[in-house]
Motif scaffolding. Structure first.
Motif, PDB file in Angstrom:
ATOM      1  N   LEU A 154      13.490  57.885  61.438  1.00 16.03           N
ATOM      2  CA  LEU A 154      12.938  58.955  62.270  1.00 16.03           C
ATOM      3  C   LEU A 154      11.516  58.586  62.672  1.00 16.03           C
ATOM      4  O   LEU A 154      10.664  58.355  61.810  1.00 16.03           O
ATOM      5  CB  LEU A 154      12.951  60.280  61.504  1.00 16.03           C
ATOM      6  CG  LEU A 154      12.323  61.469  62.241  1.00 16.03           C
ATOM      7  CD1 LEU A 154      13.093  61.790  63.522  1.00 16.03           C
ATOM      8  CD2 LEU A 154      12.270  62.695  61.332  1.00 16.03           C
ATOM      9  N   LEU A 155      11.269  58.523  63.988  1.00 20.52           N
ATOM     10  CA  LEU A 155       9.959  58.206  64.533  1.00 20.52           C
ATOM     11  C   LEU A 155       9.428  59.403  65.306  1.00 20.52           C
ATOM     12  O   LEU A 155      10.176  60.026  66.079  1.00 20.52           O
ATOM     13  CB  LEU A 155      10.033  57.001  65.475  1.00 20.52           C
ATOM     14  CG  LEU A 155      10.141  55.597  64.879  1.00 20.52           C
ATOM     15  CD1 LEU A 155      11.409  55.420  64.053  1.00 20.52           C
ATOM     16  CD2 LEU A 155      10.090  54.549  65.987  1.00 20.52           C
ATOM     17  N   ASP A 156       8.160  59.698  65.114  1.00 27.46           N
ATOM     18  CA  ASP A 156       7.582  60.822  65.859  1.00 27.46           C
ATOM     19  C   ASP A 156       7.198  60.378  67.270  1.00 27.46           C
ATOM     20  O   ASP A 156       7.498  59.248  67.697  1.00 27.46           O
ATOM     21  CB  ASP A 156       6.400  61.433  65.102  1.00 27.46           C
ATOM     22  CG  ASP A 156       5.190  60.513  65.013  1.00 27.46           C
ATOM     23  OD1 ASP A 156       5.150  59.483  65.721  1.00 27.46           O
ATOM     24  OD2 ASP A 156       4.270  60.836  64.219  1.00 27.46           O
ATOM     25  N   ALA A 157       6.522  61.251  68.014  1.00 29.14           N
ATOM     26  CA  ALA A 157       6.225  60.977  69.428  1.00 29.14           C
ATOM     27  C   ALA A 157       5.272  59.804  69.606  1.00 29.14           C
ATOM     28  O   ALA A 157       5.183  59.220  70.704  1.00 29.14           O
ATOM     29  CB  ALA A 157       5.657  62.227  70.089  1.00 29.14           C
ATOM     30  N   THR A 158       4.564  59.413  68.540  1.00 24.66           N
ATOM     31  CA  THR A 158       3.669  58.250  68.614  1.00 24.66           C
ATOM     32  C   THR A 158       4.293  57.010  67.981  1.00 24.66           C
ATOM     33  O   THR A 158       3.601  56.023  67.715  1.00 24.66           O
ATOM     34  CB  THR A 158       2.326  58.553  67.914  1.00 24.66           C
ATOM     35  OG1 THR A 158       2.550  58.767  66.506  1.00 24.66           O
ATOM     36  CG2 THR A 158       1.681  59.800  68.502  1.00 24.66           C
TER      37      THR A 158
END
Length: 271
Positions: A243-247
């Motif tokens: 899971l990667l956030d918006a950055t």
């Protein structure tokens, strides 16, 4: 003669065919108060951990008629030994092409071994009058891991649930998941605009992967994450995820390597 035939046809067609509005669905249970009976349905006839697509309708206990114009919401709650919490759930809307059936989804992230612990409250309005009803429900443990509840490196608790494929095939499957964050014990809003990387593996077959997979990206139209899942043979698959956030900061999960055969964030499929 032609006039008489036309008249006969009109008489024969005066009673419209009875439509079974819950065809293809199995009743899970009924929740009853003094005025109404709420019927809960799904394809399986059970609540399971993970994503549940649920249909319901409300019957007048006096007339046995089902209501066509209802505003309704729900609140699933699990009672723990020292506290209680809810889970992700959608709004309830009228089912397409149905007069009396409403639908929505609930994602149960856990349950007790005997299926106990959960209750469901339904609040609804009919003709300007508000009603409420609560009852216990049974949530069975699904056979594979189709939901993950975890803490991200940002100190936020997330719930990730497999929605599709429900019937996997040897092919490129559309993979769809829901991603939610725990805002508080009773609120789990949808997380937008993150990325979920996908690396499916078969542990029983040398942990081989498959070609033509794509990472899952957010779709505004239905609030889910979708990508391509390539399944090259039947059997047990681990869907390794990150899971990667918006950055593009990794919040949970690791790449699969020879030294690390499985990510700590994963879902399972077997077909």
């Amino acid at each position: 003669m032609s006039t008489a035939c036309s008249s006969d046809d009109d008489n024969n067609n005066s009673t419209p065919p009875v439509i079974n509005e819950v065809e293809g669905l199995t009743k899970i249970q009924e929740i009853v108060n003094n005025n109404h009976t709420i019927e809960l349905y799904s394809k399986s006839g059970h609540f399971y951990t993970g994503y549940n697509n649920i249909s319901l309708r409300i019957k007048d206990n006096t007339t046995d008629a089902f209501f066509e114009d209802v505003t309704i919401s729900w609140m699933p709650v699990m009672q723990m030994p020292t506290m209680q919490h809810a889970c992700p759930y959608s709004a309830i809307t009228k089912a397409p092409g149905r007069d009396t059936v409403y639908q929505g989804n609930i994602i149960y992230q856990m349950t007790n071994t005997d299926g106990s612990g959960w209750s469901l409250t339904l609040n609804y309005t009919i003709d300007g009058t508000d009603y409420s009803v609560t009852d216990t429900i049974t949530v069975l443990q699904y056979e594979n891991q189709n939901v993950a509840s975890f803490m991200g490196t940002d100190n936020t608790r997330y719930v990730l649930a497999l929605i599709e494929p429900q019937n996997p095939k040897i092919a490129i499957n559309n993979m769809k998941v829901g991603l939610y964050k725990m805002e508080n014990m009773m609120s789990f809003p949808v997380v937008e605009n993150y990325t979920i990387t996908l690396d499916p593996r078969m542990p029983g077959m040398g942990n081989h992967s498959s070609p033509n997979n794509t990472d899952l990206t957010y779709r505004t139209v239905d609030g889910t994450y979708q990508g391509n899942l390539s399944l090259t043979m039947t059997g047990y698959w681990v869907l390794n995820l990150k899971l990667l956030d918006a950055t593009d900061t990794v919040l949970k999960g690791e790449s699969v390597t020879e030294e690390n055969p499985q990510s700590s964030l994963y879902l399972e499929l077997e077909f």
